[in-house]
Motif scaffolding. Sequence first.
Motif, PDB file in Angstrom:
ATOM      1  N   TYR A 290       0.846  -1.192   0.000  1.00 33.17           N
ATOM      2  CA  TYR A 290       0.000   0.000   0.000  1.00 33.17           C
ATOM      3  C   TYR A 290       0.883   1.245   0.000  1.00 33.17           C
TER       4      TYR A 290
ATOM      5  N   THR B 264      -0.864   3.569   7.053  1.00 32.90           N
ATOM      6  CA  THR B 264      -1.965   3.223   6.150  1.00 32.90           C
ATOM      7  C   THR B 264      -3.280   3.783   6.673  1.00 32.90           C
TER       8      THR B 264
ATOM      9  N   LYS C 154       2.418   7.092   1.425  1.00 32.47           N
ATOM     10  CA  LYS C 154       1.321   7.311   2.370  1.00 32.47           C
ATOM     11  C   LYS C 154       1.410   8.706   2.977  1.00 32.47           C
TER      12      LYS C 154
END
Length: 655
Positions: free
Chosen positions: A346, A538, A583
Motif C-alpha cells: 500500500y 496506512t 502514504k
Amino acid sequence: MFKRILSALSGKKSPSSQVASVTPAPEANNEPITVYDAYGREINITRSEWRDKVFLPNLQLKWNEAGEIYNLIISGLNDGFAVDLLPATERLLEIDDIPERSYTIRGIVLMKNGLLNEAEDVLRTGITKAGETATLLTNLAKVFAERGNQTRADEILWQALKTDPNLENGLLWWASVQRERGGEAGYLQALHSVAALPGSWRAKLWLARHHLEREETQAARALYVQVLTDGLYDGSSLMMISGDLGNNGQIPLILELIGPIYDEHKHDPMAGLNLLKACLELGKVDEGDALLSRMYALGLVPFKQYLDQFAQAFQEMREQAAQSMPVDPDNLKVTTLALSQPIWHYGLRNADWLFAQKPENAPKVGFFALSKIMDGSERVESQREDDLGRLSRAIPLYLAEAVHYWSDYATSCYIMIVEGGGPVVSGGENDGNALFDFVPPEMKYFVTGEIGSSGEGDAIQWQISLSLWDCSTRAKQASESGKATQAELGAMVLKLEKRLLTRIGLKREQALDTFYQHPNAEVMLVYLTELGQAFMLTLLANKHVPKSGLWGERAMLEWPLNMALHWPTVEIPKLMYFSGLGKALDYKSDVLPEYKERSMQLLREAERSNSHATRLAPLVWKIFGMSDELQAHMDAQSTDATPEYQAWLQRVSEQ
C-alpha cells in the motif's frame, strides 16, 4: 545527553588571542576525522585518507569556482592542511572578484606556513585593492605580533576595531591582550572602550556574559535587549546569547529574547538547538515540535542526530502526559479493515506491474489481529500504542505476508479499528465459530490468536497462541502456541510460521516475487516493528485516523530507511521506505520535504545496484514535486511499455 549538548552550544568561555577565523587541527596523519554521508550517518576516516582521497580531489574539482575554493581553504585550515593550500590561495587571487576575501585568506595561509614577509606583502596589496578593511588590518596586525612587535600590532589592531568594532577576531584578540596586561580590570576596560565606538554591539554581548556570571541578570538582559532591538547582531550572535543564558540558568530568557527573532535560514543552527533545549526544559512541547520541523527542513546533516534526540524527547514528554481514558464501547464506531496485500504494498499507487499477482480463483487464508490474554482486571480504554498492541497487529500482518509469498494461497488480514481513534485490541481470543459467516465464501482457512506478556525490559516473557479454523468443516483444525523471552520472540514467530505453512499446505519453494527475502530471527523484531508502523501510516493515508493524533512520524518514516541502510542488499526495506513516503503524501505530511535528498541518494544507490526500488522513481519524483522529471519519463515511454505500467504512471501523475 541534553546537558552535554547544551554545554557544547555555549559561546567561547574566554576571549582567544587567535586572529584568523580558523583553528588548526593536530597534524597526526592517522588522527580520525568525522564526516557525514547523505543520510546523516557519521563516518570516521583518517586525516591522510581524507586529505588524499576527498579533500585535495575536491579542491581540484572546484578549481574554477571562487566561492567553493574559499570554503574549501577554510575547511583545509581547520583540518590542519595549511601546507597544501598555497596553490589554492594563489588560484583564488586570480579568479576571485572579492579582493578582501582572497587576499585575507592568502595572507592567513602564508602565516600558517611561517612566511611572514610574504603574508605582509599580500595583505598590504589587498589593502590597496579593497581599502583598509577590518579583516585585512587585523591579519596585518597578526603579522607584526608574530614578529614580536606588539606595539605596532596594537596600533594596527585598534585601527581595525575603529573600522569595524564588531569583527569578532579583532575584538577577542584586543580583549585578551588587555587582560594579559591589566587583569580583569584591563579586560573590562577593553570591552567598554570598544563598546563606546560608533556602531559597536558585539562587545556588549561579552559584557552581558560578565554580568551573567556574577548573577547580575537584569544588567545582562538590558544589554541583550539593546543589541537585539537595534537589530545589529549577526547570524552567530544568537548562539552566544542563548548559550550564555542557558549556562547561567536563565532558560526562560532564551525563549523570551531569542524565540521571537530566531530565523533558522539566517541564524546559527546552534542557537536553534539551544532554543529546543529551552523548550524541553520548560515543557514547551508544541513550540519545540514546531521549531524542530523548521530545522529538519534545512537538511543540515551534521545536526540531524541532535534533532532526532530532541524529537524523541518531545515524544516521550507527550506520552508521559497522555492518560489512558476509559471509553464506552457502545459509543464507538468500530470497523474491520480487510487488507488483501502485504502492508508495504500500500502507498505505491497499486504497483501491480511490480509484484506478481495471485490468480483470482486462488484459495484464500485469512488472519485476524491477535487478542490480548486477559487477567480479568482490564477495562476498555483509549491509550497510546504499546509493544503488545503493535505486535497484536504486526504478527498477523507478517503471517499473512509469509503465506502470500511462500504459498499458493491468497491472503487477507482483518484488523478492527475505531474510526477516528485507531486500532482495537480486544480481550480474549476471537471465537472462530462466530467468524465463519463473516469471512468470504472462498475462504479456506482463517487464523485467530492471543498474545500476552509478563515482566519488563529484557526479562519480559511473551506468550502467543494461534488457532487454525477450517471453513469447509466449520471447525478448529489445529492450535499452535509458544513462549519466548524478548530475545527469543523472533525465532518463535518463525517457528509458528513454519508450523502454519505445514498445516495449510500449497507451499512454494520459491518466493512469489523472486526479490523477496525471508527475514531471519535476528531481524524479525525490527521487521515486525516496521509492519506495525506501516499499518498506522496506512490508517492515516486512508483517513481512518486524524493526522493530529500521529506521534513519532519521523521515526516511522525513517525506520525502513535505516533498515535499508543497514541491509543494503535486501530489497524489501527500500520498497517499505517508498511505501511510507507515498502514504505520507496522501495524508499531506508536513515533514515530507525533509526526506528529499536522502530519497534521491537512495535512488542513486539503488540504480547502481540494479535494485527493483529504482523502478519506483516516478513515484518518488511525484512525492517531492519533481514534475519535470516525471513528465520527461512519461514522454519517453516506448509503445511496448505494458498497459499495467502505463496505467500506474497515470495514477502516479494524477494523485
